[in-house]
Design a protein around this motif. Structure first.
Motif, PDB file in Angstrom:
ATOM      1  N   GLY A  53      -5.757 -17.084   1.962  1.00  0.00           N
ATOM      2  CA  GLY A  53      -5.649 -17.566   3.254  1.00  0.00           C
ATOM      3  C   GLY A  53      -4.962 -19.087   3.262  1.00  0.00           C
ATOM      4  N   VAL A  54      -4.215 -19.262   2.065  1.00  0.00           N
ATOM      5  CA  VAL A  54      -3.330 -20.312   1.952  1.00  0.00           C
ATOM      6  C   VAL A  54      -1.781 -19.746   2.084  1.00  0.00           C
ATOM      7  CG1 VAL A  54      -2.436 -22.077   0.673  1.00  0.00           C
ATOM      8  CG2 VAL A  54      -4.950 -21.753   0.721  1.00  0.00           C
ATOM      9  N   HIS A  55      -1.166 -20.729   3.211  1.00  0.00           N
ATOM     10  CA  HIS A  55       0.424 -19.917   3.178  1.00  0.00           C
ATOM     11  C   HIS A  55       1.019 -20.906   2.228  1.00  0.00           C
ATOM     12  CE1 HIS A  55      -0.542 -17.478   6.562  1.00  0.00           C
ATOM     13  NE2 HIS A  55      -1.399 -18.480   6.899  1.00  0.00           N
ATOM     14  N   LEU A  56       1.933 -20.269   1.504  1.00  0.00           N
ATOM     15  CA  LEU A  56       2.840 -20.978   0.605  1.00  0.00           C
ATOM     16  C   LEU A  56       4.382 -20.916   0.969  1.00  0.00           C
ATOM     17  CD1 LEU A  56       0.916 -19.470  -2.784  1.00  0.00           C
ATOM     18  CD2 LEU A  56       0.650 -21.874  -1.535  1.00  0.00           C
ATOM     19  N   ILE A  57       5.131 -21.898   0.723  1.00  0.00           N
ATOM     20  CA  ILE A  57       6.727 -21.921   0.886  1.00  0.00           C
ATOM     21  C   ILE A  57       7.175 -22.416  -0.370  1.00  0.00           C
ATOM     22  CG2 ILE A  57       8.699 -22.748   2.108  1.00  0.00           C
ATOM     23  CD1 ILE A  57       6.950 -23.140   4.695  1.00  0.00           C
ATOM     24  N   TYR A  58       7.831 -21.455  -1.116  1.00  0.00           N
ATOM     25  CA  TYR A  58       8.416 -22.060  -2.353  1.00  0.00           C
ATOM     26  C   TYR A  58       9.875 -22.300  -2.157  1.00  0.00           C
ATOM     27  CZ  TYR A  58       4.434 -19.730  -4.653  1.00  0.00           C
ATOM     28  OH  TYR A  58       3.128 -19.559  -5.228  1.00  0.00           O
ATOM     29  N   VAL A  59      10.051 -23.581  -2.783  1.00  0.00           N
ATOM     30  CA  VAL A  59      11.597 -24.241  -2.590  1.00  0.00           C
ATOM     31  C   VAL A  59      12.121 -24.452  -3.652  1.00  0.00           C
ATOM     32  CG1 VAL A  59      11.050 -25.078  -0.143  1.00  0.00           C
ATOM     33  CG2 VAL A  59      10.484 -26.471  -2.371  1.00  0.00           C
ATOM     34  N   ILE A  60      13.381 -24.689  -3.735  1.00  0.00           N
ATOM     35  CA  ILE A  60      14.372 -25.132  -4.799  1.00  0.00           C
ATOM     36  C   ILE A  60      14.993 -26.400  -4.342  1.00  0.00           C
ATOM     37  CG2 ILE A  60      16.265 -24.673  -6.243  1.00  0.00           C
ATOM     38  CD1 ILE A  60      15.678 -21.654  -5.568  1.00  0.00           C
ATOM     39  N   PRO A  61      15.023 -27.567  -5.085  1.00  0.00           N
ATOM     40  CA  PRO A  61      15.653 -28.714  -4.768  1.00  0.00           C
ATOM     41  C   PRO A  61      17.107 -28.495  -4.666  1.00  0.00           C
ATOM     42  CG  PRO A  61      14.109 -28.973  -6.549  1.00  0.00           C
ATOM     43  CD  PRO A  61      14.234 -27.663  -6.283  1.00  0.00           C
ATOM     44  N   SER A  62      17.826 -29.089  -3.848  1.00  0.00           N
ATOM     45  CA  SER A  62      19.159 -28.913  -3.803  1.00  0.00           C
ATOM     46  C   SER A  62      19.803 -29.963  -4.518  1.00  0.00           C
ATOM     47  CB  SER A  62      19.847 -29.057  -2.353  1.00  0.00           C
ATOM     48  OG  SER A  62      21.074 -29.208  -2.292  1.00  0.00           O
ATOM     49  N   ASP A  63      21.114 -30.038  -5.030  1.00  0.00           N
ATOM     50  CA  ASP A  63      21.883 -31.123  -5.725  1.00  0.00           C
ATOM     51  C   ASP A  63      22.421 -31.912  -4.670  1.00  0.00           C
ATOM     52  OD1 ASP A  63      21.014 -30.141  -8.104  1.00  0.00           O
ATOM     53  OD2 ASP A  63      22.796 -28.831  -8.257  1.00  0.00           O
ATOM     54  N   THR A  64      22.424 -31.548  -3.433  1.00  0.00           N
ATOM     55  CA  THR A  64      23.124 -32.173  -2.503  1.00  0.00           C
ATOM     56  C   THR A  64      22.562 -33.403  -2.042  1.00  0.00           C
ATOM     57  OG1 THR A  64      23.977 -30.060  -1.378  1.00  0.00           O
ATOM     58  CG2 THR A  64      24.157 -31.930  -0.015  1.00  0.00           C
TER      59      THR A  64
END
Length: 145
Positions: A53-64
């Motif tokens: 029931g929990v929505h997850l968004i997996y992200v990668i930090p950018s070097d920009t």
């Protein structure tokens, strides 16, 4: 209402932020946004999941690093989407148009639109960004000419 968590892809235990509750409209826009800016950091969306029931968004930090040549736009009321010209290796993305939207569903419709027409020219979407720091959505596009 739902719960959403942003997590780092390479360290899933590290939660960047969460929204509880979050409307389904906002969840849909966030799920489809390619880029997410928060606290001066640019994150690239890698994948989305739903777990118990929990929505997850997996992200990668950018070097920009973030550099805005356009001044911050002060919004009166409602939602505004910046439409910016994208070019490979560009340091700046010129503002083409400000599109007012009456709802998050209207933002979602624009986000899912691959080609738009502005000033007689067709533009193809390259990506879509949610910039929390400026409280702005950004639609990046390149001309089809």
């Amino acid at each position: 209402m739902a719960r959403l968590e942003y997590r780092l892809l390479h360290n899933p235990a590290e939660m960047i932020c969460h929204y509880d509750p979050i409307s389904i409209d906002e969840l849909l826009v966030r799920n489809d946004s390619d880029w997410f800016i928060r606290g001066g950091t640019i994150y690239e969306r890698h994948r989305t999941e739903e777990e118990d029931g929990v929505h997850l968004i997996y992200v990668i930090p950018s070097d920009t690093s973030i550099e805005q040549s356009e001044p911050e736009i002060v919004q009166q009321e409602g939602i505004v989407v910046e439409i910016r010209q994208f070019a490979d290796e560009a340091a700046d993305y010129p503002l083409l148009h400000l599109k007012p939207c009456s709802s998050l569903l209207e933002v979602l419709l624009l986000l899912q639109t691959e080609t738009i027409k502005l000033n007689g020219r067709k533009w193809s979407k390259t990506s879509f960004e949610l910039d929390e720091d400026r409280k702005m959505f950004v639609y990046y596009a390149r001309t089809n000419d």
